[in-house]
Each structure stands twice: as structure tokens, then as C-alpha cells.
Design an enzyme around this catalytic site. Structure first.
Site, PDB file in Angstrom:
ATOM      1  N   LYS A 176       0.890  -1.794  -0.207  1.00 54.45           N
ATOM      2  CA  LYS A 176       0.269  -0.192  -0.043  1.00 54.45           C
ATOM      3  C   LYS A 176       0.218   1.208   0.505  1.00 54.45           C
ATOM      4  O   LYS A 176       0.476   2.324  -0.610  1.00 54.45           O
ATOM      5  CB  LYS A 176      -1.111   0.166   1.290  1.00 54.45           C
ATOM      6  CG  LYS A 176      -1.820  -0.555   0.962  1.00 54.45           C
ATOM      7  CD  LYS A 176      -2.847  -0.917   2.848  1.00 54.45           C
ATOM      8  CE  LYS A 176      -1.810  -1.086   3.929  1.00 54.45           C
ATOM      9  NZ  LYS A 176      -1.775  -2.956   3.887  1.00 54.45           N
ATOM     10  N   HIS A 197       5.897   0.808   5.712  1.00 52.30           N
ATOM     11  CA  HIS A 197       5.985   0.620   5.057  1.00 52.30           C
ATOM     12  C   HIS A 197       7.019   1.201   4.431  1.00 52.30           C
ATOM     13  O   HIS A 197       8.117   1.927   4.563  1.00 52.30           O
ATOM     14  CB  HIS A 197       4.944   3.218   4.868  1.00 52.30           C
ATOM     15  CG  HIS A 197       3.624   2.919   5.111  1.00 52.30           C
ATOM     16  ND1 HIS A 197       2.492   2.354   4.662  1.00 52.30           N
ATOM     17  CD2 HIS A 197       3.104   4.487   5.121  1.00 52.30           C
ATOM     18  CE1 HIS A 197       1.435   2.626   4.909  1.00 52.30           C
ATOM     19  NE2 HIS A 197       2.015   3.909   4.866  1.00 52.30           N
ATOM     20  N   GLN A 239      -2.601  -2.103   7.545  1.00 54.71           N
ATOM     21  CA  GLN A 239      -3.225  -3.427   7.514  1.00 54.71           C
ATOM     22  C   GLN A 239      -4.259  -4.024   6.139  1.00 54.71           C
ATOM     23  O   GLN A 239      -4.055  -3.416   5.095  1.00 54.71           O
ATOM     24  CB  GLN A 239      -4.002  -3.752   9.553  1.00 54.71           C
ATOM     25  CG  GLN A 239      -2.901  -3.382  10.372  1.00 54.71           C
ATOM     26  CD  GLN A 239      -2.325  -2.195  10.710  1.00 54.71           C
ATOM     27  OE1 GLN A 239      -3.831  -1.448  11.004  1.00 54.71           O
ATOM     28  NE2 GLN A 239      -1.579  -2.059  10.961  1.00 54.71           N
TER      29      GLN A 239
END
Ligand code: IMP
Length: 434
Positions: free
Chosen positions: A16, A41, A234
Site C-alpha cells: 500500500k 511502509h 493493515q
């Protein structure tokens, strides 16, 4: 301009960070709305994008690893917002801001919700003490205990930093409570509430002026037509309500999290982008029907560098689960999918994809929502032909080998959702816009 949500649709670690960072190239604001330092990240982009004025000729890339700041805020023109639904560890936030400022050459612009709860040093200690009797296999960052304090209405919010006396009273009360529950814990006994209050106030000195009503800020930005990206942490199957409970995190990782964790109506979201790996991974305990414990799963782990960003734990690896992805598509109302790490599948003769589950004689098409129902299920695989070409130089959909194109189209058809981004490597440029 609409709001855009970027959500993980598996068990987290879908990539992501990279996708949110890419989508935020044109955004004015990037918002985190759930979780805390349990998220990790990793974003890789060319040095030429890092500092305004730095030579464009300069080659090379930098890798950023961080946990709290929205990935989009790495762009100089994009403001990062830490929403009320997050749990923020103040020392970690201060350290992360320092680290990113040094690496970027400028401080990321951020605002922090004054209603976000804080993770304080006793939370991870309590989690570890409880962990001795729990199988949940969490990140041990204190996430569960902090959300538990929030729901029990004894939590401490970032806004409390502005009233030191009240802050000290709250810390004293909460710390004493935990010390009474765990009287034998030396780690808890070593914490002194007055000293801790001072340390927190000192560490957050530089960020207290960034506390605000972030829901107001975000809604005003949307009112003015500014593009705002909401970055989930998540993934759907770790969601406190819709995940594989109790093997979940303690916050809402699905679309509803944007509403409660950022104070924005779902009506303001026009693009809901799900991020899925081209296979599947899970870190920590809990059901994972398509897990492959054979050398093929091991191969995915090594090729995909599947080790947790936050804890370094090896991720469990397996195959794409379309039953679970259909569930995530439905729950989130996805209208786009970003497919990451397609390059990792190169070299496989065939690629198994779970189309349904078999439970006894019954074929199960809808993801079961209880552990008991899940436990009786076996995946029913369809095997798609693989490809041998490396994908890291592919820059358009047509550059992909035919079977890789088929794999992507097959997923689109099964989910009824367009794949708009395919990632073929960690770098900013290893991306295909479909
Ligand atoms: P917690 O969020 O630390 O309470 O952990 C609960 C479960 O969620 C554990 O299985 C963790 O491994 C998993 N988890 C939490 N955050 C992430 C993440 O960002 N990526 C992948 N798994 C996560």
C-alpha cells in the site's frame, strides 16, 4: 475533486505504501485513519524527486521505511494527516519525523488529530505480559492495549499534551492501574509517571503546534476541491470486525475506518482502490487457507523478500485467494484494484488461484465469517499458466508476457473490478498504469 481511499484487501503488507505514494503525486493531502506503528511502509523513489533543486541527472534511489506518517506526505506538496482513528506512539512519531526530514532534506508537513489516542510505554509492556498467555502473535507495539484504553474511556489523547497537569494525572492513574494488575513486573515498576510525562512533553515539543481538528481540515480540503487520499493500514482480513477474529488487529482497516478514523462521510469517496499482492502473505497467527508450506511457498518468500517491515518476522506465503478477495471487494465497494508484486511470480510453470472452498460436500463461494466455518474449508484451485520472462522492465500492459496479461484479466473478471495499476518491482518506476 473526490476523496480516494487506498486499502489493503488481504492481511496487510500488500504494498500500500508504494501505491499510496504513487497516487499522491497529484494529491494535496494524505490521511492515515487507523493503526499505528504496527504498520510498515516501504517506499523507493529516485533521488531526483527528493529535494527540489537537486540535479535531475543525479542517479540512484532512496528507500524509506516508516510506520506512522502517511506515505503521500513524502511528496513535498502533499500534507500528511494523522487522523483520530490512529494510535500514535509519541516518541516514535518524533523519531520518524526526524529521520524522514534528514533523508528527504525537508520536514514532511503534517497535522495530527487532537483526538487520536496515544500509545504510551506501558502499553507494549502490558501486551508482552499478556502475550505470555496469548496466541495472537501481534507486532507487540501496544496496539491492542491502547485501543482497549480508548474503548474503556480511559485513553490518553494527543490533545492532552496541551494540558500537562491533566496529562500527568491521566498517566499516573493509568500506569498505577497496570502496575496493580501486574505487581511482579519490573518493567512497569520502573516507569515513573512524572518522569514519563516530562519525557513525552519534551519529545513532542516540536509537534504540539501541529495538533488540530483534522476532520475539519480534511473536509475543508475536500470542499475546496483538493484531492485527498486516505491510506489504510493493515488489510481487510485483519479488520477488527470483518477479519479473521480474534486473529486481527484492533482497528477498522476497511472502508468504514475512513468514516470513523478520519471524520469523512463515505459519500465523499469516489475512488476506492484495493491493493492486493498477486499472491498472498500473512504475518502472525490465524487462518490462511491458501498458505503453501512446500518449497514453492518458500520460493515466494525469498523472491518476494517476504519479511515484516515492522518486526522482521518471516511472512507466511501462499496463493491468491479469490474467495477472500471477493469478500474484500464487496465489503469495501472497490471500484479499482492495484495488483502488486506480479514480478515475483515469474518462473512458475503454473499459478494456483483459489476460486472457492470445499467444506465436506459443500462448495463455499462466500468467505466464511467464523473460525469454525473456515476451519472446515479447503481451497479449490484453478491453475493458470505461468511465464518465464522477467517483468521489471515492463512499463505498459502490452509489455507483459501474454500469460501475465491473462492472469491480470482473470482476476478482473472474477472480481468484477478493473485492475488499474500493476506493480512489477519496488521502485517508483516499476509500475504499469493500465
Ligand atoms: P497488532 O496489530 O500488533 O495488534 O497485531 C495483530 C495481528 O495483525 C498480528 O497477526 C500482526 O502480525 C498483524 N499485523 C498488524 N499490523 C500489520 C501490518 O501492517 N502488516 C501485516 N500484519 C500486521
Amino acid at each position: 475533486m473526490p476523496g480516494i481511499a487506498v486499502l489493503g484487501v488481504q492481511w496487510g503488507d500488500e504494498g500500500k505504501g508504494k501505491i499510496a505514494h504513487l497516487i499522491c503525486q497529484d494529491a494535496d493531502m494524505a490521511v492515515r485513519f487507523n493503526g499505528g506503528t504496527n504498520a510498515g511502509h516501504t517506499v523507493v523513489f529516485p533521488n531526483s524527486q527528493i529535494q527540489a533543486g537537486r540535479s535531475r541527472e543525479e542517479k540512484g534511489e532512496s528507500e524509506f521505511r516508516f510506520h506512522l506518517i502517511p506515505a503521500g506526505a513524502l511528496h513535498e506538496g502533499c500534507i500528511g494527516v494523522l487522523g483520530n482513528g490512529m494510535v500514535i506512539e509519541p516518541f516514535a512519531l518524533a523519531a520518524e519525523l526526524r529521520m524522514l526530514s534528514e533523508q528527504l532534506g525537508h520536514a514532511p508537513q503534517i497535522w495530527i488529530s487532537q483526538n487520536a489516542h496515544m500509545i504510551l510505554p506501558y502499553h507494549p509492556i502490558v501486551e508482552r505480559l499478556e502475550g505470555a498467555t496469548s496466541e495472537l502473535d501481534t507486532t507487540a507495539k501496544g496496539i491492542g492495549p491502547a485501543y482497549r484504553d480508548k474503548t474503556a474511556r480511559r485513553g490518553i489523547r494527543t490533545g492532552d499534551l496541551q494540558n500537562p497537569e491533566h496529562l500527568a494525572a491521566l498517566i499516573t492513574q493509568n500506569l498505577r492501574r497496570e502496575q496493580a494488575i501486574f505487581p511482579d513486573s519490573d518493567a512497569l515498576r520502573a516507569l515513573d509517571p512524572v518522569k514519563l510525562t516530562k519525557e513525552i512533553l519534551t519529545a513532542t515539543d516540536g509537534i504540539q503546534s501541529r495538533l488540530t481538528d483534522t476532520a475539519l481540515l480534511i473536509n475543508r480540503a475536500l470542499d475546496q476541491g483538493q484531492p485527498v487520499v486516505f491510506e489504510g493500514a493493515q488489510g481487510c482480513l485483519l479488520d477488527i470486525d470483518f477479519g479473521t477474529y480474534p486473529y486481527v488487529t484492533s482497528s477498522s482497516a476497511t472502508i468504514g475506518g475512513v468514516g470513523v478514523g478520519a471524520g469523512v462521510s463515505p459519500r465523499r469517496l469516489e475512488r476506492v482502490i484495493g491493493v492486493a499482492k498477486a499472491y498472498a502473505t500473512r504475518v502472525g497467527a490465524g487462518p490462511f487457507l491458501t498458505e503453501d508450506k512446500s518449497p514453492l511457498g518458500e520460493r515466494l518468500r525469498e523472491q518476494g523478500h517476504e519479511y515484516g517491515t515492522t518486526t522482521g518476522r518471516p511472512r507466511r506465503c501462499g496463493w491468491l485467494d479469490l474467495v477472500a478477495l471477493r469478500y474484500a471487494t464487496r465489503l469495501n465497494g472497490l471500484n479499482e484494484l492495484a495488483l502488486t508484486k506480479l514480478d515475483v511470480l515469474t518462473g512458475l510453470k503454473e499459478i494456483p488461484v483459489a476460486m472457492a472452498y470445499q467444506r465436506g460436500r459443500e462448495r463455499v463461494e462466500d468467505f466464511p465469517t467464523t473460525l469454525d466455518e473456515l476451519a472446515g474449508c479447503e481451497p479449490v484451485y484453478e491453475r493458470l499458466p505461468g511465464w518465464s520472462e522477467r517483468l521489471n522492465r515492463c512499463r505498459s500492459f502490452d509489455d507483459l508476457p501474454r500469460n501475465a496479461q491473462r492472469y491480470v484479466r482473470f482476476i478482473e473478471e472474477c472480481l468484477g473490478t478493473r485492475v488499474t495499476v500493476v506493480s512489477v518491482g519496488p521502485s517508483f518506476s516499476d509500475t504499469i498504469w493500465v
